[in-house]
Design a protein around this motif. Structure first.
Motif, PDB file in Angstrom:
ATOM      1  N   GLU A 206       0.659  -1.641  -0.421  1.00  0.00           N
ATOM      2  CA  GLU A 206      -0.257   0.436  -0.159  1.00  0.00           C
ATOM      3  C   GLU A 206       0.551   1.005  -0.024  1.00  0.00           C
ATOM      4  OE1 GLU A 206      -2.754  -0.157   3.423  1.00  0.00           O
ATOM      5  OE2 GLU A 206      -3.566  -1.980   2.596  1.00  0.00           O
ATOM      6  N   SER A 207       2.210   1.292   0.973  1.00  0.00           N
ATOM      7  CA  SER A 207       3.336   2.302   0.115  1.00  0.00           C
ATOM      8  C   SER A 207       4.594   2.121   0.581  1.00  0.00           C
ATOM      9  CB  SER A 207       3.126   3.759   1.550  1.00  0.00           C
ATOM     10  OG  SER A 207       3.527   2.939   2.687  1.00  0.00           O
ATOM     11  N   LEU A 208       4.698   2.957  -0.084  1.00  0.00           N
ATOM     12  CA  LEU A 208       6.476   2.325  -0.079  1.00  0.00           C
ATOM     13  C   LEU A 208       7.308   1.966   1.715  1.00  0.00           C
ATOM     14  CD1 LEU A 208       9.438   2.893  -0.854  1.00  0.00           C
ATOM     15  CD2 LEU A 208       9.446   5.469  -0.326  1.00  0.00           C
ATOM     16  N   ALA A 209       6.682   2.612   2.894  1.00  0.00           N
ATOM     17  CA  ALA A 209       7.149   1.852   3.933  1.00  0.00           C
ATOM     18  C   ALA A 209       6.532   0.389   4.084  1.00  0.00           C
ATOM     19  CB  ALA A 209       6.196   2.924   5.094  1.00  0.00           C
ATOM     20  N   ALA A 210       5.115   0.363   3.109  1.00  0.00           N
ATOM     21  CA  ALA A 210       4.436  -1.722   3.626  1.00  0.00           C
ATOM     22  C   ALA A 210       4.666  -1.912   2.335  1.00  0.00           C
ATOM     23  CB  ALA A 210       3.516  -0.768   4.475  1.00  0.00           C
ATOM     24  N   PRO A 211       5.826  -1.907   1.236  1.00  0.00           N
ATOM     25  CA  PRO A 211       5.850  -2.624   0.457  1.00  0.00           C
ATOM     26  C   PRO A 211       5.911  -4.377   0.559  1.00  0.00           C
ATOM     27  CG  PRO A 211       8.114  -2.657   0.939  1.00  0.00           C
ATOM     28  CD  PRO A 211       7.418  -1.775   2.116  1.00  0.00           C
ATOM     29  N   ALA A 212       4.734  -4.927  -0.495  1.00  0.00           N
ATOM     30  CA  ALA A 212       4.976  -6.266  -0.517  1.00  0.00           C
ATOM     31  C   ALA A 212       4.910  -7.149  -1.376  1.00  0.00           C
ATOM     32  CB  ALA A 212       3.186  -6.989  -0.297  1.00  0.00           C
ATOM     33  N   GLU A 213       5.025  -8.665  -2.400  1.00  0.00           N
ATOM     34  CA  GLU A 213       5.262  -8.803  -3.317  1.00  0.00           C
ATOM     35  C   GLU A 213       4.479  -8.981  -3.959  1.00  0.00           C
ATOM     36  OE1 GLU A 213       6.447 -13.346  -5.049  1.00  0.00           O
ATOM     37  OE2 GLU A 213       5.410 -13.699  -3.205  1.00  0.00           O
TER      38      GLU A 213
ATOM     39  N   HIS B 165       3.919 -15.750  -8.538  1.00  0.00           N
ATOM     40  CA  HIS B 165       4.457 -15.103  -7.741  1.00  0.00           C
ATOM     41  C   HIS B 165       5.866 -14.469  -8.142  1.00  0.00           C
ATOM     42  CE1 HIS B 165       1.814 -16.086  -3.661  1.00  0.00           C
ATOM     43  NE2 HIS B 165       1.268 -16.469  -5.174  1.00  0.00           N
ATOM     44  N   THR B 166       6.353 -12.944  -8.311  1.00  0.00           N
ATOM     45  CA  THR B 166       7.599 -12.891  -9.266  1.00  0.00           C
ATOM     46  C   THR B 166       8.378 -12.764  -7.922  1.00  0.00           C
ATOM     47  OG1 THR B 166       6.758 -10.321  -8.513  1.00  0.00           O
ATOM     48  CG2 THR B 166       5.545 -11.120 -10.169  1.00  0.00           C
ATOM     49  N   ASN B 167       8.543 -12.334  -6.987  1.00  0.00           N
ATOM     50  CA  ASN B 167       9.393 -12.865  -5.815  1.00  0.00           C
ATOM     51  C   ASN B 167       9.528 -10.162  -5.662  1.00  0.00           C
ATOM     52  OD1 ASN B 167      11.343 -13.389  -3.417  1.00  0.00           O
ATOM     53  ND2 ASN B 167      12.294 -13.874  -5.190  1.00  0.00           N
ATOM     54  N   ASP B 168       8.999 -10.369  -5.722  1.00  0.00           N
ATOM     55  CA  ASP B 168       9.489  -8.649  -6.529  1.00  0.00           C
ATOM     56  C   ASP B 168       8.915  -7.685  -5.328  1.00  0.00           C
ATOM     57  OD1 ASP B 168      11.333  -9.265  -8.312  1.00  0.00           O
ATOM     58  OD2 ASP B 168      10.099  -8.515 -10.113  1.00  0.00           O
ATOM     59  N   LEU B 169       9.199  -6.915  -4.724  1.00  0.00           N
ATOM     60  CA  LEU B 169       8.797  -6.497  -3.416  1.00  0.00           C
ATOM     61  C   LEU B 169       8.328  -4.484  -4.315  1.00  0.00           C
ATOM     62  CD1 LEU B 169      10.758  -6.131  -0.777  1.00  0.00           C
ATOM     63  CD2 LEU B 169       8.726  -7.858  -0.932  1.00  0.00           C
ATOM     64  N   GLY B 170       6.788  -4.454  -3.749  1.00  0.00           N
ATOM     65  CA  GLY B 170       6.800  -3.338  -4.698  1.00  0.00           C
ATOM     66  C   GLY B 170       4.975  -2.899  -3.925  1.00  0.00           C
TER      67      GLY B 170
ATOM     68  N   PHE C 183       8.318  -0.588  -8.213  1.00  0.00           N
ATOM     69  CA  PHE C 183       9.394  -1.516  -8.044  1.00  0.00           C
ATOM     70  C   PHE C 183       9.745  -1.350  -6.176  1.00  0.00           C
ATOM     71  CE2 PHE C 183      13.101  -3.552  -8.210  1.00  0.00           C
ATOM     72  CZ  PHE C 183      12.539  -4.725  -7.870  1.00  0.00           C
ATOM     73  N   VAL C 184      10.465  -1.894  -5.898  1.00  0.00           N
ATOM     74  CA  VAL C 184      11.164  -1.753  -4.526  1.00  0.00           C
ATOM     75  C   VAL C 184      12.485  -2.596  -4.298  1.00  0.00           C
ATOM     76  CG1 VAL C 184      11.349  -1.203  -2.119  1.00  0.00           C
ATOM     77  CG2 VAL C 184       8.907  -1.000  -2.891  1.00  0.00           C
TER      78      VAL C 184
ATOM     79  N   GLY D 205      17.210  -5.215  11.961  1.00  0.00           N
ATOM     80  CA  GLY D 205      15.616  -5.202  12.331  1.00  0.00           C
ATOM     81  C   GLY D 205      14.811  -3.962  10.502  1.00  0.00           C
ATOM     82  N   LEU D 206      16.056  -3.249   9.839  1.00  0.00           N
ATOM     83  CA  LEU D 206      15.390  -2.843   9.439  1.00  0.00           C
ATOM     84  C   LEU D 206      16.328  -3.256   7.954  1.00  0.00           C
ATOM     85  CD1 LEU D 206      16.529   0.452  11.209  1.00  0.00           C
ATOM     86  CD2 LEU D 206      13.891  -0.560  11.041  1.00  0.00           C
ATOM     87  N   ASN D 207      15.161  -2.986   6.757  1.00  0.00           N
ATOM     88  CA  ASN D 207      15.366  -3.546   5.826  1.00  0.00           C
ATOM     89  C   ASN D 207      15.751  -2.260   4.583  1.00  0.00           C
ATOM     90  OD1 ASN D 207      13.014  -5.395   5.716  1.00  0.00           O
ATOM     91  ND2 ASN D 207      11.503  -4.723   5.451  1.00  0.00           N
ATOM     92  N   VAL D 208      17.495  -3.163   4.590  1.00  0.00           N
ATOM     93  CA  VAL D 208      18.248  -2.225   3.218  1.00  0.00           C
ATOM     94  C   VAL D 208      17.423  -2.540   2.122  1.00  0.00           C
ATOM     95  CG1 VAL D 208      20.301  -1.682   3.094  1.00  0.00           C
ATOM     96  CG2 VAL D 208      19.770  -1.844   5.392  1.00  0.00           C
ATOM     97  N   TYR D 209      17.087  -2.108   1.105  1.00  0.00           N
ATOM     98  CA  TYR D 209      16.798  -2.225  -0.467  1.00  0.00           C
ATOM     99  C   TYR D 209      18.740  -1.586  -1.158  1.00  0.00           C
ATOM    100  CZ  TYR D 209      12.485  -2.289   1.630  1.00  0.00           C
ATOM    101  OH  TYR D 209      11.249  -2.345   2.661  1.00  0.00           O
ATOM    102  N   PRO D 210      19.090  -2.831  -1.691  1.00  0.00           N
ATOM    103  CA  PRO D 210      19.985  -2.469  -2.457  1.00  0.00           C
ATOM    104  C   PRO D 210      20.275  -1.608  -3.688  1.00  0.00           C
ATOM    105  CG  PRO D 210      19.411  -4.680  -2.424  1.00  0.00           C
ATOM    106  CD  PRO D 210      18.695  -4.372  -1.639  1.00  0.00           C
ATOM    107  N   LYS D 211      18.856  -0.281  -4.132  1.00  0.00           N
ATOM    108  CA  LYS D 211      19.315   0.617  -5.033  1.00  0.00           C
ATOM    109  C   LYS D 211      18.620   1.390  -4.445  1.00  0.00           C
ATOM    110  CE  LYS D 211      17.234   1.839  -9.353  1.00  0.00           C
ATOM    111  NZ  LYS D 211      16.850   3.537  -8.877  1.00  0.00           N
ATOM    112  N   ASP D 212      18.135   1.738  -3.468  1.00  0.00           N
ATOM    113  CA  ASP D 212      18.545   2.877  -2.787  1.00  0.00           C
ATOM    114  C   ASP D 212      20.492   3.336  -2.158  1.00  0.00           C
ATOM    115  OD1 ASP D 212      15.819   2.613  -2.692  1.00  0.00           O
ATOM    116  OD2 ASP D 212      15.760   2.183  -0.447  1.00  0.00           O
TER     117      ASP D 212
END
Length: 454
Positions: free
Chosen positions: A276-283, A300-305, A318-319, A330-337
């Protein structure tokens, strides 16, 4: 009608090959599917059009693939025949002979999450995708498609050629990816739409004349880094991006790309679940409304978005790949960020973030980077301080590894798992060499001590 490297190929020229194909015993749907790894683009496209019209399954393999590997792909995909090099070089795989009941196209997955796998889609499901693409994405109706990417892949073949022909356009295919040659053609066309990779789009935009703009570009596959995106977007009137997967083809197209993660509106024949948002992405989960010929209804894409609303339209973003996400404290690090920030450093040319196992923390983030000069220990320390200023503390890589170049797949994507495994293997090798060196040095010392009386 279409062109290949500026040579016009008419429908009559393509159809003239059909009789030859119809008389070839190895191109019989009763025997099975055909893998095609040949040099001639005209022959490949002619056979592809024939297969689509006559109910034959084909599997395109890039022409640069060695014969042994091409045969391996063909065998694994269940193909009865491999055409290698030319149409005349026929390699039969009799153990794979089996009647083809749902003719279509076999594609290899990108391999970003492991061993590439073969995925089949029926011609009917591809027609469904093309119809949805044309109906949904109408902006290019007045544009001239230019395809500067492999047409053995669905991006170039389906979205470039099939869609272009469905719009009644004249697709122009470039097999020799020479930026200056491509630039020359683009400058002569009225409203060109360039289908290509992020790196080629960036190169063409840097070469583009200063007082004008390229009419339109489409990018897909790997996402552009933020610095490259901003540089290219400034030289383009219409910047488009699409998202898809091997099982479903194109899933979403964005006409309003304001950042590299925007992948657009979902095509009409599909429904998509995401966060629903960048703060709460889902597959990102794809639901095919009318699956055809055994196509999977839920993918199931295995992508977060996630979705948001922009300009009154529901936009998919896409995230990261779920497998690539690194959990730090405990925090998510997204490589592209992290990569997007690192690439704003004046000395950094390329970068990839990957995770390495750690017995204390579970995983740690490592950065592989390319710079415009060899970093000294002082440069590296300064770079780390710079990262602490520009990233959140949990995003700062645990270690920094300078390399001459970053290994990428042919489509420009990175396989972070493979990069991590290669680095781990290198560490193990260096460790063994160090142990061997220590043993070699200590052995003479021991022998000498035995000779010296106490």
């Amino acid at each position: 009608m279409l062109s290949i490297d500026e040579h016009v190929i008419t429908a009559q020229q393509i159809n003239s090959k059909f009789e030859r194909f119809s008389n070839a015993l190895h191109l019989d749907p009763e025997k099975g599917s055909v893998a095609v790894c040949i040099e001639s683009t005209v022959d490949w496209l002619s056979l592809c059009f024939y297969a689509k019209e006559h109910g034959l399954t084909v599997m395109p393999i890039h022409a640069s693939t060695p014969e042994s590997l091409a045969r391996k792909y063909a065998e694994k995909a269940g193909c009865y025949t491999l055409l290698y090099g030319t149409l005349e070089n026929v390699i039969c795989i009799p153990e794979n002979e089996q009647q083809d009941t749902a003719p279509g196209l076999i594609q290899m997955s990108s391999g970003t999450t492991g061993e590439p796998k073969s995925i089949k889609r029926s011609w009917r499901s591809i027609d469904q995708e093309v119809a949805a693409y044309v109906a949904h994405f109408t902006a290019p109706n007045s544009m001239s498609p230019v395809i500067a990417c492999p047409i053995t892949h669905s991006y170039g073949l389906i979205c470039g050629i099939f869609v272009g022909l469905a719009r009644g356009k004249h697709p122009r295919v470039f097999t020799s990816i020479n930026p200056k040659h491509l630039l020359k053609t683009l400058l002569t066309l009225d409203k060109p739409l360039l289908y290509s990779s992020p790196s080629m789009i960036d190169t063409v935009c840097m070469l583009w004349p200063k007082n004008s703009k390229l009419h339109a570009v489409m990018t897909s596959g790997t996402l552009m880094s933020a610095p490259v995106f901003l540089r290219a977007k400034a030289k383009v009137n219409h910047f488009f991006q699409q998202y898809g997967c091997s099982e479903a083809g194109c899933v979403a197209v964005s006409e309003y790309v304001d950042n590299t993660n925007t992948i657009g509106e979902v095509l009409g024949h599909l429904e998509v679940e995401a966060g629903e948002s960048l703060a709460a992405p889902a597959e990102i989960v794809i639901n095919v409304k009318q699956p055809l010929d055994g196509q999977c209804a839920k993918i199931h894409t295995n992508d977060l978005g996630y979705f948001d609303n922009r300009k009154g339209k529901k936009q998919l973003h896409f995230v990261a790949r779920q497998d690539d996400t690194i959990i730090v404290s405990g925090l998510n690090v997204y490589p592209k960020d992290v990569e997007d920030v690192v690439l704003t450093h004046p000395d950094i040319n390329d970068a990839v973030l990957f995770k390495m196992p750690d017995k204390h923390a579970g995983y740690r983030a490592y950065l592989q980077y390319c710079a415009n000069h060899q970093f000294t220990a002082e440069d590296k320390a300064s770079f780390k301080v710079w990262c602490h200023k520009h990233l959140a503390a949990y995003q700062v890589p645990f270690d920094f590894i300078q390399v001459d170049s970053i290994t990428r797949l042919p489509n420009g994507k990175v396989n972070r798992k493979a990069i991590a495994n290669a680095y781990l293997s290198k560490i193990d090798t260096l460790g063994m060499q160090q142990k061997t060196k220590q043993v070699t040095v200590s052995a003479p010392d021991k022998a000498l001590s035995e000779k010296v009386p106490s």
